[in-house]
Scaffold this active site. Structure first.
Site, PDB file in Angstrom:
ATOM      1  N   HIS A 339     -13.039   4.930 -11.978  1.00 19.27           N
ATOM      2  CA  HIS A 339     -14.065   3.991 -12.410  1.00 19.27           C
ATOM      3  C   HIS A 339     -15.349   4.679 -12.842  1.00 19.27           C
ATOM      4  CE1 HIS A 339     -11.473   0.937 -10.540  1.00 19.27           C
ATOM      5  NE2 HIS A 339     -12.136   0.070 -11.280  1.00 19.27           N
ATOM      6  N   GLY A 340     -15.593   5.892 -12.372  1.00 21.95           N
ATOM      7  CA  GLY A 340     -16.800   6.564 -12.821  1.00 21.95           C
ATOM      8  C   GLY A 340     -17.146   7.781 -11.992  1.00 21.95           C
TER       9      GLY A 340
END
Length: 494
Positions: A339-340
């Site tokens: 996701h990051g």
């Protein structure tokens, strides 16, 4: 008289105004696309060419010259998969697969994680290596996973690679799902390319329902709650009471669901109208009575991808219980990192991984005892499970949304030690419309599945002219009630 320069300016990419499914320009883009698509609908080559051209333009309008990465990725994996399929040398096949994985993940890591690791090196060594501050190409996480699943499936001899490069480029660039998913598997999508374009009443009804439901969830519920309440809470939680913070977390839980599932619904609905069936990406996840069920209902395309291409290759449940729990934890940890490049996402993934491992222990224990309770007690426990699961997911959302650990702990501190329930009336009077929209959102979410099926079937029975009228009325109402400022989709950053 048409202003040519102004028209050209509208058609060009602008960093601050990307093309999104919920933008005004998209209506004109989609109408033009449909006219061209229908004009060549009887020709498979024509459909592929029109769809691919419009998809690449869509991506250009969304992120400029990064459209070249989609084309480059398609070229690389189209050829690597064919070489893997044609080779009879196992070592060569494995080498080509590793090359595909390295190239795909290398590209993703370069854009998404370079600054993250530079930051770690600087902290550990007290260095001052400058950050590259790379712009993240929109959709790179999604089409990277699609490329990997395609190559791996070919390597496993579960899928024969396509003969036409245009077919593969069409699959990879398919604009409804290009930027935010769902993550579509080649073996689900590519066989549909050769089928003749046929649109029946069920396709029209289901597509129409999904598009309208998706736009309503995204542009009315999600955007309104965020702009008018939740953004203020998360900007600085310490300035708000615990009650405000708790309601802000509930609001964000609804926002991220309506935002992402709404976008997925629009994509699936558009695909249905163009002759392609994409599996659902969400299934009322907050109705889940345990965390295992939640991950079968939330972002289904990602959770199933992680299961098939990470959890099972790690050993799944084939190497003993303890190893299974480790595999679950690692899978979700990597899912959080996907996701990051942020410690918050890693912590979020770790919490879900730990919860899945604990829930697996519980399920195994219940299985040995012959299953869970039934009757009224079973219903009570199910409701209790839904409440507990929802609040655990909300607790995790705090770390997913907060910019830093400090902000996350600050919000939780307010809820635990500065709740101030006496401010509820003042809070309600200040945010009356927000709380009613939140209530509407949760009511719609918890409606039984048969309500959705009934609506789809009803729309499929309506004549085409009436459907057009319904859509026109819906868009008119949407324009009246939507937020004045267009909000970027949350998952656009992933």
């Amino acid at each position: 008289m048409i202003d040519v320069n102004k028209l050209l300016d509208i058609l060009l990419y602008h960093k601050d105004d990307p093309l999104l499914l919920n933008s005004a320009f998209f209506l004109y883009y989609f109408a033009t696309f449909l006219l061209c698509y229908l004009a060549v609908s009887r020709s498979k080559e024509g459909r592929v060419a029109v769809f691919t051209i419009f998809s690449l333009y869509f991506f250009y309008k969304a992120c400029g010259m990064f459209v070249g990465l989609v084309i480059l990725s398609a070229i690389v994996d189209f050829n690597l998969s064919r070489w893997i399929y044609q080779s009879e040398d196992d070592r060569k096949r494995k080498g080509l697969l590793i090359l595909s994985i390295v190239l795909n993940l290398g590209l993703l890591f370069y854009f998404k994680y370079t600054d993250f690791f530079i930051g770690i090196v600087n902290q550990v060594s007290n260095g001052d290596i400058p950050l590259l501050k790379l712009m993240l190409p929109i959709g790179i996480s999604f089409y990277t996973f699609e490329n990997l699943s395609y190559t791996v499936d070919v390597y496993r001899k579960e899928f024969k690679p396509v003969d036409s490069f245009m077919d593969y480029l069409f699959f990879l660039s398919f604009f409804p799902k290009l930027m935010m998913g769902p993550i579509v598997r080649a073996h689900d999508f590519i066989p549909q390319i050769d089928k003749p374009y046929e649109l029946n009443s069920e396709d029209i009804g289901k597509g129409m329902y999904l598009i309208m439901a998706g736009l309503f969830k995204k542009m009315v519920i999600s955007d309104f709650i965020y702009q008018n309440f939740v953004q203020y809470i998360f900007d600085d939680p310490s300035k708000h009471t615990g009650l405000e913070c708790l309601l802000g977390v509930y609001g964000y839980a609804l926002i991220i669901y309506c935002d992402f599932s709404g976008y997925s619904d629009i994509a699936i609905g558009i695909a249905r109208w163009t002759g392609f069936k994409i599996p659902p990406n969400f299934d009322s996840p907050y109705q889940s009575s345990n965390i295992t069920e939640f991950w079968r209902r939330w972002h289904i395309s990602l959770s199933s991808w992680l299961r098939d291409y990470l959890y099972i290759p790690l050993g799944g449940n084939r190497k003993g219980k303890f190893r299974q729990y480790i595999n679950l934890g690692l899978t979700m940890l990597i899912g959080g990192f996907w996701h990051g490049a942020n410690w918050n996402f890693i912590f979020w993934g770790a919490m879900h991984g730990g919860a899945l491992a604990v829930d697996k222990v519980r399920l195994d224990w219940l299985k040995k005892r012959g299953g869970g309770a039934t009757g009224w007690l079973g219903n009570v426990l199910k409701v209790g499970g839904i409440i507990v699961t929802f609040h655990f997911v909300c607790f995790c959302w705090v770390f997913f949304k907060a910019s830093t650990f400090q902000d996350a702990w600050s919000l939780l501190h307010q809820v635990a030690f500065d709740f101030q329930p006496e401010v509820w009336l003042e809070l309600y009077n200040g945010y009356t419309a927000v709380f009613w929209v939140m209530l509407l959102g949760f009511i719609l979410h918890f409606l039984p599945k048969r309500t959705e099926v009934f609506t789809e079937q009803s729309l499929s029975k309506v004549p085409v002219v009436a459907n057009v009228a319904i859509m026109v009325i819906f868009f008119w109402i949407l324009i009246q009630v939507k937020s004045s400022e267009t909000m970027m989709p949350i998952y656009l950053q992933f």
